[in-house]
Design a protein around this motif. Structure first.
Motif, PDB file in Angstrom:
ATOM      1  N   GLY A  29       7.144  12.099   7.148  1.00  0.00           N
ATOM      2  CA  GLY A  29       7.437  10.698   7.376  1.00  0.00           C
ATOM      3  C   GLY A  29       6.245   9.904   7.878  1.00  0.00           C
ATOM      4  O   GLY A  29       6.305   8.698   7.973  1.00  0.00           O
ATOM      5  N   ARG A  30       5.160  10.562   8.174  1.00  0.00           N
ATOM      6  CA  ARG A  30       3.961   9.892   8.646  1.00  0.00           C
ATOM      7  C   ARG A  30       3.244   9.262   7.462  1.00  0.00           C
ATOM      8  O   ARG A  30       3.072   9.886   6.430  1.00  0.00           O
ATOM      9  CB  ARG A  30       3.032  10.900   9.323  1.00  0.00           C
ATOM     10  CG  ARG A  30       1.963  10.243  10.140  1.00  0.00           C
ATOM     11  CD  ARG A  30       1.066  11.221  10.832  1.00  0.00           C
ATOM     12  NE  ARG A  30       1.818  12.272  11.497  1.00  0.00           N
ATOM     13  CZ  ARG A  30       1.284  13.405  11.884  1.00  0.00           C
ATOM     14  NH1 ARG A  30       0.021  13.655  11.672  1.00  0.00           N
ATOM     15  NH2 ARG A  30       2.015  14.318  12.485  1.00  0.00           N
ATOM     16  N   GLN A  31       2.844   8.019   7.600  1.00  0.00           N
ATOM     17  CA  GLN A  31       2.148   7.348   6.519  1.00  0.00           C
ATOM     18  C   GLN A  31       0.652   7.605   6.623  1.00  0.00           C
ATOM     19  O   GLN A  31       0.096   7.666   7.711  1.00  0.00           O
ATOM     20  CB  GLN A  31       2.423   5.856   6.556  1.00  0.00           C
ATOM     21  CG  GLN A  31       3.832   5.517   6.142  1.00  0.00           C
ATOM     22  CD  GLN A  31       3.995   4.030   5.937  1.00  0.00           C
ATOM     23  OE1 GLN A  31       3.114   3.245   6.222  1.00  0.00           O
ATOM     24  NE2 GLN A  31       5.143   3.643   5.436  1.00  0.00           N
ATOM     25  N   ARG A  32       0.031   7.743   5.476  1.00  0.00           N
ATOM     26  CA  ARG A  32      -1.417   7.920   5.420  1.00  0.00           C
ATOM     27  C   ARG A  32      -2.084   6.560   5.521  1.00  0.00           C
ATOM     28  O   ARG A  32      -1.474   5.528   5.227  1.00  0.00           O
ATOM     29  CB  ARG A  32      -1.802   8.596   4.110  1.00  0.00           C
ATOM     30  CG  ARG A  32      -1.317  10.028   4.062  1.00  0.00           C
ATOM     31  CD  ARG A  32      -1.853  10.726   2.852  1.00  0.00           C
ATOM     32  NE  ARG A  32      -1.391  12.101   2.863  1.00  0.00           N
ATOM     33  CZ  ARG A  32      -1.178  12.822   1.790  1.00  0.00           C
ATOM     34  NH1 ARG A  32      -1.422  12.319   0.606  1.00  0.00           N
ATOM     35  NH2 ARG A  32      -0.755  14.058   1.884  1.00  0.00           N
ATOM     36  N   SER A  56       4.146  13.838   0.377  1.00  0.00           N
ATOM     37  CA  SER A  56       4.470  14.560  -0.859  1.00  0.00           C
ATOM     38  C   SER A  56       3.446  14.301  -1.962  1.00  0.00           C
ATOM     39  O   SER A  56       3.624  14.762  -3.080  1.00  0.00           O
ATOM     40  CB  SER A  56       5.883  14.188  -1.340  1.00  0.00           C
ATOM     41  OG  SER A  56       5.945  12.831  -1.706  1.00  0.00           O
ATOM     42  N   CYS A  57       2.386  13.556  -1.631  1.00  0.00           N
ATOM     43  CA  CYS A  57       1.318  13.254  -2.589  1.00  0.00           C
ATOM     44  C   CYS A  57       0.048  14.011  -2.215  1.00  0.00           C
ATOM     45  O   CYS A  57      -0.132  14.386  -1.056  1.00  0.00           O
ATOM     46  CB  CYS A  57       1.011  11.758  -2.582  1.00  0.00           C
ATOM     47  SG  CYS A  57       2.357  10.741  -3.217  1.00  0.00           S
ATOM     48  N   PRO A  58      -0.862  14.196  -3.189  1.00  0.00           N
ATOM     49  CA  PRO A  58      -2.148  14.836  -2.870  1.00  0.00           C
ATOM     50  C   PRO A  58      -2.945  14.005  -1.858  1.00  0.00           C
ATOM     51  O   PRO A  58      -2.710  12.801  -1.698  1.00  0.00           O
ATOM     52  CB  PRO A  58      -2.873  14.865  -4.217  1.00  0.00           C
ATOM     53  CG  PRO A  58      -1.817  14.718  -5.253  1.00  0.00           C
ATOM     54  CD  PRO A  58      -0.719  13.907  -4.612  1.00  0.00           C
ATOM     55  N   VAL A  59      -3.893  14.634  -1.210  1.00  0.00           N
ATOM     56  CA  VAL A  59      -4.737  13.962  -0.209  1.00  0.00           C
ATOM     57  C   VAL A  59      -5.427  12.761  -0.848  1.00  0.00           C
ATOM     58  O   VAL A  59      -5.899  12.830  -1.974  1.00  0.00           O
ATOM     59  CB  VAL A  59      -5.782  14.947   0.355  1.00  0.00           C
ATOM     60  CG1 VAL A  59      -6.744  14.238   1.283  1.00  0.00           C
ATOM     61  CG2 VAL A  59      -5.092  16.090   1.078  1.00  0.00           C
ATOM     62  N   GLY A  60      -5.455  11.646  -0.130  1.00  0.00           N
ATOM     63  CA  GLY A  60      -6.089  10.426  -0.613  1.00  0.00           C
ATOM     64  C   GLY A  60      -5.159   9.539  -1.421  1.00  0.00           C
ATOM     65  O   GLY A  60      -5.560   8.476  -1.879  1.00  0.00           O
ATOM     66  N   MET A  61      -3.927   9.980  -1.614  1.00  0.00           N
ATOM     67  CA  MET A  61      -2.969   9.189  -2.380  1.00  0.00           C
ATOM     68  C   MET A  61      -1.761   8.842  -1.513  1.00  0.00           C
ATOM     69  O   MET A  61      -1.504   9.497  -0.515  1.00  0.00           O
ATOM     70  CB  MET A  61      -2.535   9.952  -3.630  1.00  0.00           C
ATOM     71  CG  MET A  61      -3.684  10.279  -4.555  1.00  0.00           C
ATOM     72  SD  MET A  61      -3.142  11.029  -6.078  1.00  0.00           S
ATOM     73  CE  MET A  61      -2.887   9.569  -7.066  1.00  0.00           C
ATOM     74  N   LYS A  62      -1.066   7.782  -1.928  1.00  0.00           N
ATOM     75  CA  LYS A  62       0.118   7.326  -1.215  1.00  0.00           C
ATOM     76  C   LYS A  62       1.285   7.268  -2.184  1.00  0.00           C
ATOM     77  O   LYS A  62       1.096   7.131  -3.381  1.00  0.00           O
ATOM     78  CB  LYS A  62      -0.122   5.932  -0.631  1.00  0.00           C
ATOM     79  CG  LYS A  62      -1.211   5.906   0.437  1.00  0.00           C
ATOM     80  CD  LYS A  62      -1.379   4.545   1.060  1.00  0.00           C
ATOM     81  CE  LYS A  62      -0.215   4.046   1.858  1.00  0.00           C
ATOM     82  NZ  LYS A  62       0.104   4.715   3.092  1.00  0.00           N
ATOM     83  N   CYS A  63       2.487   7.361  -1.654  1.00  0.00           N
ATOM     84  CA  CYS A  63       3.706   7.232  -2.450  1.00  0.00           C
ATOM     85  C   CYS A  63       4.029   5.741  -2.540  1.00  0.00           C
ATOM     86  O   CYS A  63       4.354   5.106  -1.538  1.00  0.00           O
ATOM     87  CB  CYS A  63       4.847   8.009  -1.791  1.00  0.00           C
ATOM     88  SG  CYS A  63       6.357   8.028  -2.770  1.00  0.00           S
ATOM     89  N   LYS A  73      -0.153   7.138  -5.958  1.00  0.00           N
ATOM     90  CA  LYS A  73      -1.258   6.277  -6.402  1.00  0.00           C
ATOM     91  C   LYS A  73      -2.377   6.364  -5.379  1.00  0.00           C
ATOM     92  O   LYS A  73      -2.133   6.637  -4.201  1.00  0.00           O
ATOM     93  CB  LYS A  73      -0.809   4.817  -6.525  1.00  0.00           C
ATOM     94  CG  LYS A  73       0.197   4.579  -7.622  1.00  0.00           C
ATOM     95  CD  LYS A  73       0.488   3.105  -7.746  1.00  0.00           C
ATOM     96  CE  LYS A  73       1.462   2.838  -8.877  1.00  0.00           C
ATOM     97  NZ  LYS A  73       1.686   1.403  -9.063  1.00  0.00           N
ATOM     98  N   GLY A  74      -3.586   6.091  -5.816  1.00  0.00           N
ATOM     99  CA  GLY A  74      -4.743   6.076  -4.912  1.00  0.00           C
ATOM    100  C   GLY A  74      -4.599   4.981  -3.871  1.00  0.00           C
ATOM    101  O   GLY A  74      -4.177   3.862  -4.187  1.00  0.00           O
ATOM    102  N   ALA A  75      -4.955   5.299  -2.634  1.00  0.00           N
ATOM    103  CA  ALA A  75      -4.832   4.331  -1.541  1.00  0.00           C
ATOM    104  C   ALA A  75      -5.880   3.228  -1.680  1.00  0.00           C
ATOM    105  O   ALA A  75      -6.994   3.459  -2.123  1.00  0.00           O
ATOM    106  CB  ALA A  75      -4.992   5.035  -0.201  1.00  0.00           C
ATOM    107  N   VAL A  76      -5.489   2.010  -1.291  1.00  0.00           N
ATOM    108  CA  VAL A  76      -6.375   0.853  -1.255  1.00  0.00           C
ATOM    109  C   VAL A  76      -6.584   0.528   0.215  1.00  0.00           C
ATOM    110  O   VAL A  76      -5.635   0.524   0.991  1.00  0.00           O
ATOM    111  CB  VAL A  76      -5.726  -0.350  -1.990  1.00  0.00           C
ATOM    112  CG1 VAL A  76      -6.567  -1.589  -1.854  1.00  0.00           C
ATOM    113  CG2 VAL A  76      -5.490  -0.004  -3.438  1.00  0.00           C
TER     114      VAL A  76
END
Length: 89
Positions: A29-32, A56-63, A73-76
């Motif tokens: 539940g923690r957001q990146r 639940s996403c790979p490192v560097g990505m967000k749901c 998707k890739g984080a902005v």
């Protein structure tokens, strides 16, 4: 008789610890850091849930929402808010 009682109590303690450990999920539940990319108006993606949170996403990505479901998707890291102001996470 005392040996049986000790084993039964020990079994209850072990079961309780297993339940507590299973319920505790570190980081769940923690957001990146970062934001999801903004969707152009009228965008409708596939209506399928391919992720259930950033963890639940790979490192560097967000749901992120794709207009109907959620996909990784890739984080902005800069997001333009209303009035053209840039928000930095």
């Amino acid at each position: 008789m005392k040996t049986v009682t000790v084993f039964v109590l020990l079994a209850f303690v072990v079961m309780g610890l297993e339940v507590a450990w299973a319920q505790k999920s570190p980081g769940k539940g923690r957001q990146r850091p970062g934001f999801c990319p903004e969707l152009p108006k009228g965008t409708v993606g596939i209506c399928v849930e391919r992720c259930s949170g950033d963890d639940s996403c790979p490192v560097g990505m967000k749901c992120c929402s794709n207009g109907c479901g959620h996909v990784c998707k890739g984080a902005v890291f800069k997001k333009v808010g209303s009035g053209g102001r840039v928000k930095v996470n």
